[in-house]
Design a protein around this motif. Structure first.
Motif, mmCIF file in Angstrom:
data_model
loop_
_atom_site.group_PDB
_atom_site.id
_atom_site.type_symbol
_atom_site.label_atom_id
_atom_site.label_comp_id
_atom_site.label_asym_id
_atom_site.label_seq_id
_atom_site.Cartn_x
_atom_site.Cartn_y
_atom_site.Cartn_z
ATOM 1 N N LEU A 89 0.866 -1.174 0.000
ATOM 2 C CA LEU A 89 0.000 0.000 0.000
ATOM 3 C C LEU A 89 0.900 1.220 0.000
ATOM 4 O O LEU A 89 1.889 1.260 0.739
ATOM 5 C CB LEU A 89 -0.890 0.032 1.245
ATOM 6 C CG LEU A 89 -1.650 1.338 1.416
ATOM 7 C CD1 LEU A 89 -2.933 1.303 0.602
ATOM 8 C CD2 LEU A 89 -1.936 1.604 2.866
ATOM 9 N N ARG A 90 0.583 2.169 -0.809
ATOM 10 C CA ARG A 90 1.321 3.429 -0.806
ATOM 11 C C ARG A 90 1.008 4.138 0.504
ATOM 12 O O ARG A 90 -0.104 4.624 0.725
ATOM 13 C CB ARG A 90 0.894 4.256 -1.995
ATOM 14 C CG ARG A 90 1.681 5.504 -2.174
ATOM 15 C CD ARG A 90 1.244 6.201 -3.435
ATOM 16 N NE ARG A 90 2.061 7.383 -3.626
ATOM 17 C CZ ARG A 90 1.659 8.440 -4.292
ATOM 18 N NH1 ARG A 90 0.469 8.458 -4.851
ATOM 19 N NH2 ARG A 90 2.450 9.467 -4.412
ATOM 20 N N ALA A 91 1.978 4.158 1.402
ATOM 21 C CA ALA A 91 1.776 4.725 2.734
ATOM 22 C C ALA A 91 1.605 6.239 2.675
ATOM 23 O O ALA A 91 2.126 6.908 1.785
ATOM 24 C CB ALA A 91 2.953 4.365 3.630
ATOM 25 N N ILE A 92 0.879 6.752 3.646
ATOM 26 C CA ILE A 92 0.718 8.193 3.795
ATOM 27 C C ILE A 92 2.020 8.743 4.376
ATOM 28 O O ILE A 92 2.496 8.283 5.412
ATOM 29 C CB ILE A 92 -0.456 8.534 4.736
ATOM 30 C CG1 ILE A 92 -1.766 7.940 4.210
ATOM 31 C CG2 ILE A 92 -0.550 10.040 4.968
ATOM 32 C CD1 ILE A 92 -2.214 8.474 2.876
ATOM 33 N N ASP A 93 2.600 9.715 3.711
ATOM 34 C CA ASP A 93 3.850 10.319 4.152
ATOM 35 C C ASP A 93 3.528 11.523 5.029
ATOM 36 O O ASP A 93 3.024 12.542 4.552
ATOM 37 C CB ASP A 93 4.679 10.741 2.932
ATOM 38 C CG ASP A 93 6.090 11.140 3.288
ATOM 39 O OD1 ASP A 93 6.326 11.604 4.429
ATOM 40 O OD2 ASP A 93 6.973 10.997 2.417
ATOM 41 N N GLY A 94 3.792 11.381 6.313
ATOM 42 C CA GLY A 94 3.504 12.444 7.267
ATOM 43 C C GLY A 94 4.324 13.701 7.058
ATOM 44 O O GLY A 94 4.022 14.747 7.647
ATOM 45 N N GLN A 95 5.376 13.630 6.213
ATOM 46 C CA GLN A 95 6.128 14.841 5.870
ATOM 47 C C GLN A 95 5.435 15.624 4.753
ATOM 48 O O GLN A 95 5.712 16.806 4.560
ATOM 49 C CB GLN A 95 7.552 14.482 5.450
ATOM 50 C CG GLN A 95 8.403 13.979 6.592
ATOM 51 C CD GLN A 95 9.839 13.702 6.159
ATOM 52 O OE1 GLN A 95 10.260 14.052 5.059
ATOM 53 N NE2 GLN A 95 10.595 13.067 7.037
ATOM 54 N N LEU A 96 4.538 14.950 4.031
ATOM 55 C CA LEU A 96 3.831 15.600 2.925
ATOM 56 C C LEU A 96 2.375 15.901 3.249
ATOM 57 O O LEU A 96 1.825 16.903 2.788
ATOM 58 C CB LEU A 96 3.893 14.715 1.674
ATOM 59 C CG LEU A 96 5.288 14.350 1.170
ATOM 60 C CD1 LEU A 96 5.192 13.388 -0.005
ATOM 61 C CD2 LEU A 96 6.072 15.597 0.788
ATOM 62 N N VAL A 97 1.750 15.027 4.014
ATOM 63 C CA VAL A 97 0.338 15.186 4.375
ATOM 64 C C VAL A 97 0.279 15.792 5.773
ATOM 65 O O VAL A 97 0.717 15.170 6.735
ATOM 66 C CB VAL A 97 -0.398 13.826 4.338
ATOM 67 C CG1 VAL A 97 -1.841 13.979 4.783
ATOM 68 C CG2 VAL A 97 -0.320 13.221 2.936
ATOM 69 N N PRO A 98 -0.242 16.995 5.903
ATOM 70 C CA PRO A 98 -0.239 17.658 7.215
ATOM 71 C C PRO A 98 -1.204 17.007 8.202
ATOM 72 O O PRO A 98 -2.255 16.505 7.813
ATOM 73 C CB PRO A 98 -0.650 19.092 6.895
ATOM 74 C CG PRO A 98 -1.443 18.982 5.633
ATOM 75 C CD PRO A 98 -0.861 17.831 4.860
ATOM 76 N N ASN B 244 -2.790 3.090 8.277
ATOM 77 C CA ASN B 244 -3.568 1.982 8.833
ATOM 78 C C ASN B 244 -5.057 2.195 8.599
ATOM 79 O O ASN B 244 -5.774 1.261 8.232
ATOM 80 C CB ASN B 244 -3.265 1.801 10.324
ATOM 81 C CG ASN B 244 -2.009 1.012 10.554
ATOM 82 O OD1 ASN B 244 -2.070 -0.186 10.824
ATOM 83 N ND2 ASN B 244 -0.864 1.651 10.450
ATOM 84 N N LEU B 245 -5.521 3.425 8.795
ATOM 85 C CA LEU B 245 -6.934 3.707 8.529
ATOM 86 C C LEU B 245 -7.263 3.474 7.055
ATOM 87 O O LEU B 245 -8.332 2.940 6.732
ATOM 88 C CB LEU B 245 -7.280 5.144 8.935
ATOM 89 C CG LEU B 245 -7.407 5.383 10.434
ATOM 90 C CD1 LEU B 245 -7.551 6.880 10.726
ATOM 91 C CD2 LEU B 245 -8.579 4.606 11.024
ATOM 92 N N ARG B 246 -6.366 3.843 6.188
ATOM 93 C CA ARG B 246 -6.598 3.667 4.753
ATOM 94 C C ARG B 246 -6.704 2.189 4.385
ATOM 95 O O ARG B 246 -7.554 1.794 3.586
ATOM 96 C CB ARG B 246 -5.475 4.338 3.973
ATOM 97 C CG ARG B 246 -5.817 4.556 2.543
ATOM 98 C CD ARG B 246 -4.898 5.603 1.964
ATOM 99 N NE ARG B 246 -4.595 5.179 0.619
ATOM 100 C CZ ARG B 246 -3.457 5.364 0.008
ATOM 101 N NH1 ARG B 246 -2.481 5.976 0.622
ATOM 102 N NH2 ARG B 246 -3.282 4.968 -1.208
ATOM 103 N N ILE B 247 -5.846 1.376 4.985
ATOM 104 C CA ILE B 247 -5.915 -0.068 4.746
ATOM 105 C C ILE B 247 -7.273 -0.601 5.199
ATOM 106 O O ILE B 247 -7.949 -1.343 4.479
ATOM 107 C CB ILE B 247 -4.780 -0.806 5.476
ATOM 108 C CG1 ILE B 247 -3.428 -0.458 4.859
ATOM 109 C CG2 ILE B 247 -5.020 -2.319 5.461
ATOM 110 C CD1 ILE B 247 -2.237 -0.892 5.701
#
Length: 176
Positions: free
Chosen positions: A28-37, A55-58
């Protein structure tokens, strides 16, 4: 796995090797916390925000697709040397009513609340942390999603801590 950390994904796949006994993991393409505020109330940093959102996205994707159960693996999960043997025994011994399972983890408050052994291979934890390798059934996905998206988070809680609150309250049938 994060797009910018393909090295971690490659190392993870090497650790799994050819002997991995379960279905082939899907990236799964993880959410990058450096890009997504993160929102203003979040006080745990970008990395923890990315892990929670991933995890929520999964869970969301699984619920939308009618998936009956999912094993969520982080790219830094390290299977033990006898993993094939132990996971087979564990999965065979887990009660059919499971909603969440952990293939490892850190048992918090273990001295005051030791895990309750139900057979040779399975315990009921009081509060288990580390989301490196955990599974959810369909009902566990629904319970987890409601719990993880509730607004009553404690300051400095990560997803692990939030799951621990659910375990302590016996709000989900969890085994390790």
């Amino acid at each position: 796995a994060l797009d910018r950390r393909v090295d971690r994904l490659e190392e993870f796949r090497k650790r799994l090797g050819d002997w991995w006994p379960l279905a082939e993991p899907i990236r799964l393409r993880a959410i990058d916390g450096q890009l997504v505020p993160s929102p203003p109330w979040w006080k745990c940093g970008g990395g923890a925000w990315g892990i929670l959102r991933s995890n929520l996205r999964i869970i969301e994707e699984c619920l939308m697709d009618g998936v009956r159960s999912v094993l969520i693996l982080e790219d830094d999960a390290i299977p033990c040397s006898d993993f094939t043997f132990r996971v087979g025994r564990f999965l065979a011994a887990v009660p059919a009513d499971w909603e969440q399972i952990y293939l490892g983890g850190q048992h918090l408050f273990e001295k005051q609340h030791p895990p309750r052994r139900i057979n040779d291979d399975v315990v009921i934890p009081y509060n288990i942390n580390r989301c490196h390798a955990y599974g959810l059934s369909a009902s566990g996905m629904k319970m987890s999603y409601k719990h993880l998206t509730a607004i009553n988070w404690q300051p400095k809680h990560h997803i692990d801590h939030r799951y621990g609150v659910l375990h302590q309250a016996r709000g989900i049938k969890v085994y390790a």
